[in-house]
Design an enzyme around this catalytic site. Structure first.
Site, PDB file in Angstrom:
ATOM      1  N   ASP A   1       0.813  -1.207   0.000  1.00 49.42           N
ATOM      2  CA  ASP A   1       0.000   0.000   0.000  1.00 49.42           C
ATOM      3  C   ASP A   1       0.854   1.267   0.000  1.00 49.42           C
ATOM      4  OD1 ASP A   1      -2.598   1.322   0.318  1.00 49.42           O
ATOM      5  OD2 ASP A   1      -1.819   1.923   2.281  1.00 49.42           O
TER       6      ASP A   1
ATOM      7  N   GLU B   1       1.242  -0.577  -5.289  1.00 43.48           N
ATOM      8  CA  GLU B   1       0.167   0.400  -5.437  1.00 43.48           C
ATOM      9  C   GLU B   1       0.808   1.774  -5.530  1.00 43.48           C
ATOM     10  OE1 GLU B   1      -3.181   3.196  -3.909  1.00 43.48           O
ATOM     11  OE2 GLU B   1      -1.590   2.528  -2.583  1.00 43.48           O
TER      12      GLU B   1
HETATM   13  C1  GLC Z   1      -4.096   3.420  -0.427  1.00 42.84           C
HETATM   14  C2  GLC Z   1      -5.476   2.819  -0.361  1.00 42.84           C
HETATM   15  C3  GLC Z   1      -6.450   3.860   0.035  1.00 42.84           C
HETATM   16  C4  GLC Z   1      -6.034   4.406   1.362  1.00 42.84           C
HETATM   17  C5  GLC Z   1      -4.572   4.854   1.361  1.00 42.84           C
HETATM   18  C6  GLC Z   1      -4.069   5.036   2.747  1.00 42.84           C
HETATM   19  O1  GLC Z   1      -3.988   4.345  -1.400  1.00 42.84           O
HETATM   20  O2  GLC Z   1      -5.810   2.251  -1.595  1.00 42.84           O
HETATM   21  O3  GLC Z   1      -7.754   3.354   0.062  1.00 42.84           O
HETATM   22  O4  GLC Z   1      -6.839   5.502   1.666  1.00 42.84           O
HETATM   23  O5  GLC Z   1      -3.730   3.910   0.800  1.00 42.84           O
HETATM   24  O6  GLC Z   1      -3.781   3.811   3.351  1.00 42.84           O
HETATM   25  C1  GLC Z   2      -3.047   6.583  -3.067  1.00 37.88           C
HETATM   26  C2  GLC Z   2      -2.729   7.596  -4.139  1.00 37.88           C
HETATM   27  C3  GLC Z   2      -3.616   8.767  -4.112  1.00 37.88           C
HETATM   28  C4  GLC Z   2      -4.997   8.210  -3.967  1.00 37.88           C
HETATM   29  C5  GLC Z   2      -5.115   7.721  -2.562  1.00 37.88           C
HETATM   30  C6  GLC Z   2      -6.369   7.040  -2.189  1.00 37.88           C
HETATM   31  O1  GLC Z   2      -1.983   6.309  -2.276  1.00 37.88           O
HETATM   32  O2  GLC Z   2      -1.398   7.933  -4.254  1.00 37.88           O
HETATM   33  O3  GLC Z   2      -3.492   9.518  -5.273  1.00 37.88           O
HETATM   34  O4  GLC Z   2      -5.964   9.134  -4.262  1.00 37.88           O
HETATM   35  O5  GLC Z   2      -4.115   6.835  -2.241  1.00 37.88           O
HETATM   36  O6  GLC Z   2      -7.468   7.514  -2.805  1.00 37.88           O
END
Ligand code: GLC
Ligand code: GLC
Length: 642
Positions: free
Chosen positions: A287, A329
């Site tokens: 993540d 991610e």
């Molecule tokens: C990732 C997840 C998102 C979450 C963020 C913080 O981007 O996909 O849902 O808000 O991380 O953990």
């Molecule tokens: C992710 C992305 C950000 C996204 C968020 C969750 O880590 O980097 O752009 O919008 O988490 O929505």
């Protein structure tokens, strides 16, 4: 300590292993571990030296880490060690053309882990090979950012079940050919995690786990260059605590960023990671990878050390849980996305560019940006793969490169504004029903929430909606990689506006596209007269064809110019034939001329329908129609072969 030679470091590490009486000696298992130490210690040592070499104690930390790996390997269940051996013999197992992923929230989709187990027959019907369960660990209530604020990596949220149940589920899924995927949320913990509580109460060892400052001096300095991720939640990056101190929170106020400049944090998180691996998790979704290393004066995103850390975690897996894979991610600039994709870093990665540009092309009816991205940015190194998705649990962000768009005279900023307006239905003629996410008037930044079907027009009654849904999925299934379906989208689930009344969800529009399991729609999935049945049948057909079409496995893709900007084209080459994909993004019929197709022999077959297609006549594609043409090159060779 700093000037120890490589040989001395190695000796120190081996001595630490030797001194650990619990580890025991001899036996094939120990040999297997010893071999992996030989193979992977140099890399781990290099990374540790790069990240922590300026500290006195870096070799001690390295030695302790390797001992921790050895212990974890000893505890690894025999069944998983067998899996390790199988995967080692077939390292490209995840690149086969039959891979298919599904993703869901345990509670929303099936109430709890027991309920999820009951869905295994359905997962088999879909022929899933990969199931991503959204975060299911102990977390604050009522708001935990959908579980992305973890209070303990070793406890399942009691509302969902227990760690024993998770382990049993992993085994049962595996017996059904499905790899269990969970998140490794390693950029931050919740403020209720034991480490955070200890830091809050002033225990120095744990204060060093986070980024905590006594006043605004450092926060102000960092905020000069760091971007705001969740401005609706809090402005800036730091959050003030009751004692007056400031804590780094990239996401929500209750998600405290971990401090990886402290090797104790790396070791602690490596321990949590190996614990999860030993429960039978096969793939970890890493993540928020871009954010894990901070350095003053930078954007604190995608720094070189972030890669070193991922490589370090990867090396730890190679020692103690060799079959574990990482999925990156990184929802960032496409140049940065690919930097995480490497057999020694993250073997698989979300493909946010293809995702975003699919939506872009649907709105503009112009496939040039998507086509350019596929030609230029799609092919990956061997041993890695994309995860192609139409949408995820998160918002759709327009992460295309402004430089790429500029080549077509498109201004990135204006184009994003148009796309946002289009998808929240504030553009004349829009078919979409989406909701703005993190609309930031100060920067003009905004992203989009909505289910696939609602964004494609099913909610608003667009007659093209079902065909749009299928079109987007057809791209995810034919460009190569692991297609990932947000479960419920395969029956066209619609937006759920109830989130506005749900405690903890009301301020986060992403919940609009995280509805509860659409049970009724599933009931109609066998009836192609309903939109849900039509979507389901269309997807099932694509999946069946894909599974029998080796050309669609792997990642390699070659562009194909259709000479019609409404029609996307690309080729997936095989040994004696090529699958030519053509996809019409317009609302009216579109031609691809015979001259355009003249590089192929005249007798093609659309694999999706089994229909013979005479390319010499040119093609007319119905609105949102797509074909997967099995074709052979034109010319004397091809004629001879036929
Ligand atoms: C990732 C997840 C998102 C979450 C963020 C913080 O981007 O996909 O849902 O808000 O991380 O953990
Ligand atoms: C992710 C992305 C950000 C996204 C968020 C969750 O880590 O980097 O752009 O919008 O988490 O929505």
């Amino acid at each position: 300590m700093e000037d120890m030679t490589g040989g001395q470091v190695r000796e120190r590490v081996l001595a630490a292993l030797e001194a650990d009486v619990e580890l025991g000696r001899g036996g094939t298992e120990w040999d297997a571990f010893g071999e992996r130490v030989d193979r992977h210690l140099p890399e781990l040592e290099r990374l540790f030296a790069a990240l922590y070499g300026s500290r006195e104690d870096w070799v001690e930390h390295l030695a302790a880490l390797v001992v921790e790996c050895a212990r974890s390997w000893q505890e690894r269940p025999a069944e998983l060690k067998e899996l390790d051996a199988r995967r080692e013999a077939e390292p490209d197992w995840f690149q086969a053309g039959r891979t298919l992923g599904g993703v869901c929230y345990v509670d929303r989709y099936a109430e709890n882990l027991a309920g999820l187990r009951d869905r295994i027959p359905y997962f088999r019907e879909l022929v899933l090979t990969y199931l991503h369960l959204m975060p299911l660990f102990l977390a604050p209530e009522p708001n935990s950012d959908g579980g992305y604020a973890v209070s303990s990596y070793r406890d399942v949220n009691p509302k969902l079940g227990t760690m024993d149940e998770l382990r049993e589920l992993a085994a049962e899924l595996r017996a059904n050919g499905i790899s269990l995927v969970v998140d490794f949320i390693f950029n931050h913990t919740s403020n209720e995690h034991e480490w955070a509580r200890k830091a809050a109460s002033g225990e120095p060892a744990f204060e060093d786990y986070y980024w905590i400052f006594p006043d605004r001096t450092m926060p102000d300095a960092y905020e000069q260059t760091v971007r705001e991720i969740f401005p609706d939640d809090h402005p800036g990056t730091f959050v003030q605590q009751p004692d007056g101190r400031w804590v780094w929170c990239t996401f929500h106020t209750f998600q405290w960023d971990l401090n990886y400049s402290n090797p104790a944090v790396f070791r602690a998180m490596a321990g949590e990671m190996l614990f999860l691996a030993n429960q039978g998790i096969e793939i970890l979704r890493m993540d928020a990878v871009a954010f894990i290393w901070k350095q003053l004066g930078t954007a604190c995103e995608s720094l070189p050390e972030a890669h070193d850390l991922l490589r370090g975690f990867n090396a730890v897996c190679r020692l103690a849980a060799p079959s574990l894979l990482f999925k990156s991610e990184a929802i960032v600039h496409p140049d940065e996305v690919v930097q995480y994709i490497d057999p020694a870093e993250c073997q698989i990665s979300y493909n946010p560019l293809e995702m975003a540009l699919g939506w872009e092309a649907l709105a503009t009816r112009d496939t040039r940006l998507l086509s350019q991205a596929l030609e230029r940015r799609h092919n990956l190194p061997d041993g890695t793969s994309w995860v192609n998705y139409v949408r995820s649990h998160d918002d759709i962000g327009w992460t295309f490169a402004d430089e790429d768009a500029a080549e077509f005279g498109i201004n990135g900023f204006d184009h994003r504004r148009f796309l946002n307006a289009f998808y929240v239905n504030r553009f004349p003629g829009s078919f979409a029903r989406g909701v703005a996410f993190q609309d930031n008037p100060r920067t003009g930044d905004c992203r989009i929430s909505g289910t696939t079907a609602s964004l494609c027009g099913l909610e608003g009654g667009s007659p093209e909606a079902v065909r749009r849904v299928l079109l987007l999925h057809s791209i995810a299934m034919s460009t190569g990689g692991i297609p990932l379906i947000y479960l419920g989208d395969e029956v066209g689930q619609l937006n759920d506006y109830g989130y506005a009344q749900e405690p903890g969800h009301e301020a986060d529009s992403r919940w609009v596209h995280r509805p509860h399991c659409p049970a009724e729609r599933y009931e109609h999935r066998g009836d192609p007269g309903t939109p849900e049945g039509a979507i389901f049948a269309g997807l099932a057909n694509m999946l069946a064809v894909r599974a029998q079409t080796p050309e669609l496995a792997g990642n390699r893709l070659i562009g194909f110019h259709t000479n019609n900007r409404h029609v996307l084209g690309y080729q997936r080459a095989g040994e004696d034939r090529t699958v030519v994909v053509l996809a019409n993004f317009a609302d009216d019929a579109q031609p691809v001329t015979a001259a355009t197709l003249s590089g192929f022999a005249g007798d093609a077959v659309d694999l999706l329908t089994g229909r013979a297609v005479a390319l010499g006549d040119g093609l007319a594609l119905a609105p949102h129609e797509f074909v997967w043409l099995a074709a052979r090159p034109a010319g004397p060779d091809a004629a001879a072969a036929s």
